[in-house]
Design a protein around this motif. Structure first.
Motif, short mmCIF file in Angstrom:
data_model
loop_
_atom_site.label_atom_id
_atom_site.label_comp_id
_atom_site.label_asym_id
_atom_site.label_seq_id
_atom_site.Cartn_x
_atom_site.Cartn_y
_atom_site.Cartn_z
N GLU A 83 9.96 3.64 5.50
CA GLU A 83 9.40 4.24 4.28
C GLU A 83 9.68 5.74 4.26
O GLU A 83 9.98 6.32 3.22
CB GLU A 83 7.90 3.94 4.17
N LYS A 84 9.60 6.37 5.44
CA LYS A 84 9.85 7.82 5.51
C LYS A 84 11.30 8.15 5.16
O LYS A 84 11.56 9.04 4.36
CB LYS A 84 9.54 8.34 6.93
N VAL A 85 12.25 7.42 5.74
CA VAL A 85 13.65 7.79 5.50
C VAL A 85 14.16 7.35 4.13
O VAL A 85 15.10 7.93 3.61
CB VAL A 85 14.63 7.26 6.61
N THR A 86 13.54 6.33 3.53
CA THR A 86 14.05 5.85 2.24
C THR A 86 13.18 6.29 1.06
O THR A 86 13.67 6.33 -0.07
CB THR A 86 14.11 4.30 2.19
N GLY A 87 11.91 6.51 1.32
CA GLY A 87 10.99 6.77 0.21
C GLY A 87 10.65 5.50 -0.56
O GLY A 87 9.97 5.54 -1.58
N LEU A 88 11.11 4.36 -0.08
CA LEU A 88 10.83 3.08 -0.76
C LEU A 88 9.67 2.36 -0.08
O LEU A 88 9.36 2.59 1.08
CB LEU A 88 12.07 2.17 -0.73
N ARG A 89 9.07 1.46 -0.84
CA ARG A 89 8.02 0.60 -0.32
C ARG A 89 8.67 -0.46 0.56
O ARG A 89 9.65 -1.09 0.16
CB ARG A 89 7.34 -0.04 -1.53
N VAL A 90 8.13 -0.65 1.77
CA VAL A 90 8.63 -1.69 2.67
C VAL A 90 7.63 -2.86 2.70
O VAL A 90 6.44 -2.65 2.90
CB VAL A 90 8.83 -1.14 4.09
N ILE A 91 8.14 -4.06 2.47
CA ILE A 91 7.28 -5.23 2.47
C ILE A 91 7.31 -5.88 3.85
O ILE A 91 8.37 -6.30 4.34
CB ILE A 91 7.70 -6.25 1.40
N ASN A 92 6.15 -5.94 4.47
CA ASN A 92 6.00 -6.52 5.80
C ASN A 92 5.55 -7.98 5.63
O ASN A 92 4.42 -8.24 5.24
CB ASN A 92 4.94 -5.70 6.54
N PRO A 93 6.42 -8.93 5.90
CA PRO A 93 6.12 -10.33 5.59
C PRO A 93 4.97 -10.91 6.41
O PRO A 93 4.30 -11.83 5.97
CB PRO A 93 7.44 -11.06 5.90
N VAL A 94 4.75 -10.35 7.59
CA VAL A 94 3.64 -10.84 8.42
C VAL A 94 2.31 -10.37 7.84
O VAL A 94 1.34 -11.14 7.74
CB VAL A 94 3.80 -10.36 9.89
N LEU A 95 2.27 -9.12 7.40
CA LEU A 95 1.04 -8.62 6.77
C LEU A 95 0.76 -9.34 5.45
O LEU A 95 -0.39 -9.59 5.11
CB LEU A 95 1.14 -7.12 6.51
N VAL A 96 1.82 -9.69 4.73
CA VAL A 96 1.62 -10.45 3.49
C VAL A 96 1.00 -11.81 3.82
O VAL A 96 0.08 -12.27 3.14
CB VAL A 96 2.95 -10.64 2.72
N ALA A 97 1.47 -12.43 4.88
CA ALA A 97 0.89 -13.71 5.30
C ALA A 97 -0.60 -13.51 5.65
O ALA A 97 -1.45 -14.32 5.29
CB ALA A 97 1.65 -14.28 6.49
N GLY A 98 -0.89 -12.40 6.32
CA GLY A 98 -2.29 -12.09 6.65
C GLY A 98 -3.11 -11.88 5.39
O GLY A 98 -4.26 -12.33 5.30
N MET A 99 -2.50 -11.23 4.42
CA MET A 99 -3.18 -10.98 3.14
C MET A 99 -3.53 -12.30 2.47
O MET A 99 -4.62 -12.47 1.92
CB MET A 99 -2.24 -10.14 2.27
N LEU A 100 -2.59 -13.25 2.53
CA LEU A 100 -2.86 -14.57 1.95
C LEU A 100 -4.02 -15.26 2.67
O LEU A 100 -4.86 -15.91 2.04
CB LEU A 100 -1.63 -15.47 2.09
N ALA A 101 -4.04 -15.12 3.99
CA ALA A 101 -5.13 -15.74 4.76
C ALA A 101 -6.46 -15.11 4.34
O ALA A 101 -7.47 -15.81 4.14
CB ALA A 101 -4.90 -15.55 6.26
N SER A 102 -6.45 -13.81 4.17
CA SER A 102 -7.66 -13.11 3.73
C SER A 102 -8.10 -13.59 2.35
O SER A 102 -9.27 -13.84 2.08
CB SER A 102 -7.39 -11.60 3.72
N TYR A 103 -7.10 -13.75 1.47
CA TYR A 103 -7.34 -14.22 0.10
C TYR A 103 -7.96 -15.63 0.14
O TYR A 103 -8.96 -15.92 -0.52
CB TYR A 103 -6.01 -14.22 -0.62
N GLU A 104 -7.37 -16.48 0.96
CA GLU A 104 -7.89 -17.86 1.08
C GLU A 104 -9.33 -17.84 1.62
O GLU A 104 -10.15 -18.65 1.23
CB GLU A 104 -7.02 -18.67 2.04
N SER A 105 -9.58 -16.91 2.55
CA SER A 105 -10.91 -16.87 3.17
C SER A 105 -11.98 -16.51 2.15
O SER A 105 -13.17 -16.78 2.36
CB SER A 105 -10.93 -15.86 4.32
N LYS A 106 -11.59 -15.91 1.04
CA LYS A 106 -12.56 -15.48 0.03
C LYS A 106 -12.75 -16.50 -1.08
O LYS A 106 -13.52 -16.29 -2.00
CB LYS A 106 -12.12 -14.15 -0.58
N ARG A 107 -12.02 -17.59 -1.04
CA ARG A 107 -12.14 -18.59 -2.10
C ARG A 107 -13.37 -19.45 -1.93
O ARG A 107 -13.86 -19.69 -0.88
CB ARG A 107 -10.89 -19.46 -2.10
#
Lengths: 213, 213
Positions: free
Chosen positions: A189-213
């Motif tokens: 992110e520092k060298v490009t200035g772009l948003r980097v998508i971390n696929p493992v964190l996204v998977a964690g985010m989904l787990a968190s989302y599921e946990s709230k259903r």
């Protein structure tokens, strides 16, 4: 409080506990409501970086998926989603998530042109669906997750990331979860200035989302 | 603690505060770390259900996006992502998220065949990329979000959802955020047994994810 339990499969054999648990720990750090149990496939120290190793890994991944007891979700922590369909065939009562699909899915939400950092010249399976929107970046001398763990490999990844930006990438996706392991996200992110998508964190985010259903 | 602030754009004009704030409230309920400020476009009581209304809405959406002060993310709360590129052109310093991309992205993580519930016969723009993986379901007599708000429209949506399951859908995506407004998600899960992806909640999940970075 009962935590949402995830079985996470590493597709790289290792006896190094730090390395083994790195993805699960990252998820638990960001999403404390999620508990991750990690297992890795046996006898595959180079992980998956070619068709042969892929085919070799799939039945092992299915066996490990079946071995988890009492989990609410299974995450296959590899950008190529090895065994995703095969595991879904035998584990039908809980979500089975692959880190190719997660990285792709969220990258698409951030831009039309996705710069994909990879250790192979072929696109991960999920990304093949939208090949015209992908700009692939692979350093010449990085061919396995092991190569990422030395300074030269890491530096070359950063160089390629900058090139992806110059070629028009609007967001950077990590096309190998080994890039998550080495924690290169912020540097990219520092060298490009772009948003980097971390696929493992996204998977964690989904787990968190599921946990709230 | 300072909350992560989201500007949410409804693409349907309404003076009914309950209706106006429903998407934002849903996000804040599930993700208390996120604060949502909602605005709707003017003079478009039927929302967007055809090309003419889409074109009419885009400049209004851009104006509203520009009017948000001090927000960390903008969400365009419509499954067709109207104005997504146009807003990204003028709002370049924060993520701009569309509820077509969010629904598509997470649906892809849950299955290969996506059943898409819609109020129009054409696919939302994001979904056109993977048209071969979509099974579209649109009730004959539902043509606008208003039609969803009467019992007959709701019942017909549930009937069509069941048909999507019979046709092989592995996951259900909501192809109109009006389906979020009427809170039909749980009923669809009950009648189909399939996971329903709520694109507004996915957008909220992304905001929550961003807030933890």
């Amino acid at each position: 409080m009962c935590k949402y339990k995830v079985g996470l499969i590493r597709v790289l054999t290792t006896e190094d506990e730090e390395l083994l648990l790195s993805h699960g720990r990252l998820i638990m750090l960001k999403f404390p409501e999620v508990e991750v149990i990690t297992k890795c496939i046996p006898n595959q120290y180079d992980g998956i970086n070619c068709k042969e190793l892929y085919d070799l890994a799939v039945p092992k991944i299915v066996e490990i998926a079946k071995s988890f007891e009492d989990v609410d979700m299974i995450i296959i922590s590899c950008a190529d989603d090895p065994g995703l369909e095969e595991v879904r065939e035998v584990v039908t009562d809980i979500p089975v998530i692959g880190c190719g699909e997660t990285g792709l899915g969220v990258s698409l939400m951030y831009g039309r042109k996705i710069g994909l950092l990879s250790i192979t010249k072929s696109l991960p399976r999920a990304y093949q669906k939208i090949a015209d929107q992908i700009i692939l970046g692979k350093p010449d001398n990085v061919n396995s997750t092991r190569d990422l763990m030395i300074k030269e490999g890491r530096d070359n990844m950063l160089k390629v990331a900058k090139e992806l930006k110059e070629k028009g990438a609007e967001v950077i996706a990590l096309g190998c979860t080994g890039l998550v392991t080495i924690g290169i996200e912020e540097d990219i992110e520092k060298v490009t200035g772009l948003r980097v998508i971390n696929p493992v964190l996204v998977a964690g985010m989904l787990a968190s989302y599921e946990s709230k259903r």
